[in-house]
Design a protein around this motif. Structure first.
Motif, short mmCIF file in Angstrom:
data_model
loop_
_atom_site.label_atom_id
_atom_site.label_comp_id
_atom_site.label_asym_id
_atom_site.label_seq_id
_atom_site.Cartn_x
_atom_site.Cartn_y
_atom_site.Cartn_z
N ALA A 1 48.16 37.94 52.01
CA ALA A 1 46.80 38.26 50.72
C ALA A 1 46.34 39.43 50.79
CB ALA A 1 45.59 36.85 50.22
N LYS A 2 45.76 39.23 52.36
CA LYS A 2 45.76 40.53 53.40
C LYS A 2 46.50 41.93 53.33
CE LYS A 2 41.70 38.17 56.12
NZ LYS A 2 41.46 38.47 57.22
N GLU A 3 47.80 41.34 53.62
CA GLU A 3 49.12 42.76 53.54
C GLU A 3 48.83 42.75 51.88
OE1 GLU A 3 51.61 44.21 54.90
OE2 GLU A 3 50.65 43.49 56.36
N ILE A 4 48.50 42.01 50.74
CA ILE A 4 48.81 42.37 49.73
C ILE A 4 47.68 43.60 49.59
CG2 ILE A 4 48.40 42.49 47.54
CD1 ILE A 4 50.14 38.98 47.92
N GLN A 5 46.41 43.27 50.26
CA GLN A 5 45.35 44.05 49.44
C GLN A 5 45.41 45.21 50.66
OE1 GLN A 5 41.71 42.92 51.78
NE2 GLN A 5 40.57 43.35 50.50
N LYS A 6 46.12 45.22 51.71
CA LYS A 6 46.55 46.31 52.64
C LYS A 6 47.19 47.49 51.96
CE LYS A 6 48.47 47.33 57.56
NZ LYS A 6 49.26 47.01 58.53
N ARG A 7 48.65 46.82 51.22
CA ARG A 7 48.83 47.45 50.96
C ARG A 7 48.97 48.36 49.40
NH1 ARG A 7 55.19 46.54 51.56
NH2 ARG A 7 55.25 44.85 53.69
N GLY A 8 47.16 47.96 49.42
CA GLY A 8 46.94 48.88 48.24
C GLY A 8 46.58 48.30 46.95
N HIS A 9 47.22 47.30 46.68
CA HIS A 9 47.05 46.69 45.20
C HIS A 9 45.87 45.74 44.98
CE1 HIS A 9 50.79 47.65 45.35
NE2 HIS A 9 51.00 47.73 46.77
N GLU A 10 45.67 45.54 43.77
CA GLU A 10 44.42 45.00 42.90
C GLU A 10 44.24 43.49 42.78
OE1 GLU A 10 41.27 45.51 39.35
OE2 GLU A 10 43.42 46.38 39.05
N LEU A 11 43.85 43.25 43.77
CA LEU A 11 43.69 41.77 43.42
C LEU A 11 42.81 40.97 42.44
CD1 LEU A 11 43.47 41.50 47.80
CD2 LEU A 11 45.18 41.99 46.20
N GLU A 12 43.03 39.58 42.14
CA GLU A 12 42.31 39.36 40.74
C GLU A 12 41.87 37.65 40.87
OE1 GLU A 12 39.96 40.68 38.79
OE2 GLU A 12 39.92 42.15 40.26
N ASN A 13 42.06 36.62 39.21
CA ASN A 13 41.28 35.19 40.09
C ASN A 13 42.31 34.44 39.02
OD1 ASN A 13 39.83 32.96 39.23
ND2 ASN A 13 37.77 33.80 39.49
N HIS A 14 42.95 33.77 39.68
CA HIS A 14 43.99 33.31 39.03
C HIS A 14 43.66 31.50 38.50
CE1 HIS A 14 48.07 32.65 36.45
NE2 HIS A 14 48.38 31.84 37.38
N ALA A 15 42.76 30.95 38.46
CA ALA A 15 41.54 29.63 38.65
C ALA A 15 42.24 28.89 40.45
CB ALA A 15 42.09 28.71 37.93
N TYR A 16 42.08 28.49 40.22
CA TYR A 16 42.00 27.52 41.71
C TYR A 16 43.05 26.70 41.85
CZ TYR A 16 40.56 25.56 46.04
OH TYR A 16 41.02 25.27 47.97
N SER A 17 43.53 25.76 41.44
CA SER A 17 44.46 25.06 41.45
C SER A 17 45.29 24.99 39.98
CB SER A 17 43.28 23.66 41.22
OG SER A 17 43.31 22.67 40.37
N HIS A 18 46.06 25.70 39.39
CA HIS A 18 46.67 26.32 38.72
C HIS A 18 46.70 25.32 37.11
CE1 HIS A 18 50.98 27.43 36.47
NE2 HIS A 18 50.34 28.79 36.64
N PRO A 19 45.49 24.37 36.58
CA PRO A 19 45.09 23.92 35.44
C PRO A 19 45.43 24.28 34.54
CG PRO A 19 43.18 24.42 36.08
CD PRO A 19 44.17 25.54 37.16
N ASN A 20 45.55 23.69 33.21
CA ASN A 20 45.32 23.94 31.55
C ASN A 20 43.77 23.85 31.77
OD1 ASN A 20 48.38 24.22 30.95
ND2 ASN A 20 48.61 21.99 30.93
N MET A 21 43.49 25.26 31.04
CA MET A 21 42.00 25.21 30.95
C MET A 21 41.39 24.73 30.08
SD MET A 21 40.99 27.27 33.90
CE MET A 21 39.25 27.37 33.64
N SER A 22 42.18 25.18 28.98
CA SER A 22 42.20 24.59 27.49
C SER A 22 41.79 23.14 28.13
CB SER A 22 42.83 24.61 26.55
OG SER A 22 44.41 23.53 26.20
#
Length: 333
Positions: A180-201
């Motif tokens: 993840a730090k490598e992705i950040q180092k390359r200058g990309h935006e990092l955002e939120n996809h929940a924690y355990s990939h559940p069906n949120m509904s």
């Protein structure tokens, strides 16, 4: 100077003034100086020139003004961000024109005009696309698996000078901080996809809150990222999901075009979909898969060929304009 000479001088100067106004380029002070007029006459004529210049700039400003577009809630696309308008900064333009040492086109200075209604004013609604007036699109990469394709994807994005937005599953992030730090180092935006990939509904309110908040805190603690977008896993959400994300300070974002790369289609099939469906404001969903990795370069080439810039989700969903030169002195009204 007798009355007849004064009248003739006035007629002469008035005729030059009219010609300059008709030409749209009221730069004629130097010509007056060269004609040998007295210093007092020159200073008076300079004032007339400046007044005509200001009048011309004001007239042009009306023609060049572009009205802003308000954010709105669409019946199909839900929340759609606004788009800034554009206007001439009359005083800044006037000053620059006066400071020009040589005759030429007027150096118009522009500033953006905020819409009256912005995305933040709409309340809690999902977002599927940017404003269609803004010639920009964004690549969204949801990450919960597929580590082996992440570096090749990053290399392609670097090669094409494109910044994407990566949405991290929190449980993946916890195990892959260095990647993840490598992705950040390359200058990309990092955002939120929940924690355990559940069906949120299907989650209770407390569990839904925990899924989003846990990843938000992990992004901040491990990467120093102040997260602002939430992409629900599998695109599954309900009104409670959007409301809870809003309570945590996040806007819920989905996609306009889905590559469906998790089915491992041939790369050319993904590129054809991009060619046929991507328009201004599109949010393009992909994952770190073999298909997307192979298709990415041509995806980017195809999007740029449509006259679109590629930016992060934040850039695409902002109301800021893309068609103003970077060296123009702009101010948001």
């Amino acid at each position: 100077m007798d009355r007849k000479k004064i009248v003739l001088l006035f007629v002469f100067m008035a005729s030059i003034f009219m010609v300059a106004e008709m030409s749209g380029v009221p730069y004629f002070v130097e010509e007056t100086r060269q004609r040998g007029e007295s210093q007092n006459t020159f200073e008076w004529f300079k004032d007339v020139k400046e007044d005509s210049l200001l009048t011309y700039i004001k007239t042009e400003a009306k023609k060049r003004r572009i009205e802003p577009v308000d954010a709105k809630v669409d019946s199909v696309w839900k929340a759609i961000p606004g788009y800034n308008g554009l206007e001439v900064d009359i005083q800044a333009t006037y000053q620059k024109a006066l400071e020009q040492k040589t005759q030429g086109s007027i150096p118009f200075v522009y500033r953006e005009i905020k819409p009256r209604v912005n995305l933040e004013d709409l309340g809690d609604h999902p977002i599927y696309r940017g404003n269609s007036e803004k010639k920009m699109a964004s690549i969204m990469i949801n990450v919960a698996w597929g580590n082996e394709f992440i570096i090749p994807i990053l290399d392609t994005l670097d090669e094409e000078q494109v910044k994407a937005t990566f949405f991290f599953d929190g449980s993946w992030l916890k195990k892959n901080i260095e990647l993840a730090k490598e992705i950040q180092k390359r200058g990309h935006e990092l955002e939120n996809h929940a924690y355990s990939h559940p069906n949120m509904s299907q989650l209770s309110e407390s569990r839904a809150y925990q899924e989003i908040d846990k990843t938000k805190k992990l992004l901040e603690e491990q990467l120093g990222v102040h997260n602002k977008w939430f992409a629900p896993p599998s695109g599954d959400y309900n009104d409670n999901t959007v409301r809870i994300a809003g309570q945590i300070g996040l806007k819920t974002v989905l996609w306009t075009v889905d590559t469906i790369d998790w089915k491992n289609p041939p790369p050319e099939q993904i590129v054809n979909k991009i060619r046929n469906k991507v328009t201004a404001g599109s949010l393009i969903l992909m994952h770190p898969t073999s298909s997307s990795s192979a298709a990415l370069k041509q995806m980017i080439v195809t999007i740029k060929a449509k006259g679109l810039q590629l930016g992060t989700v934040s850039e695409t969903l902002s109301s800021s304009r893309t068609d103003v030169e970077r060296d123009v002195n702009m101010k948001v009204k």
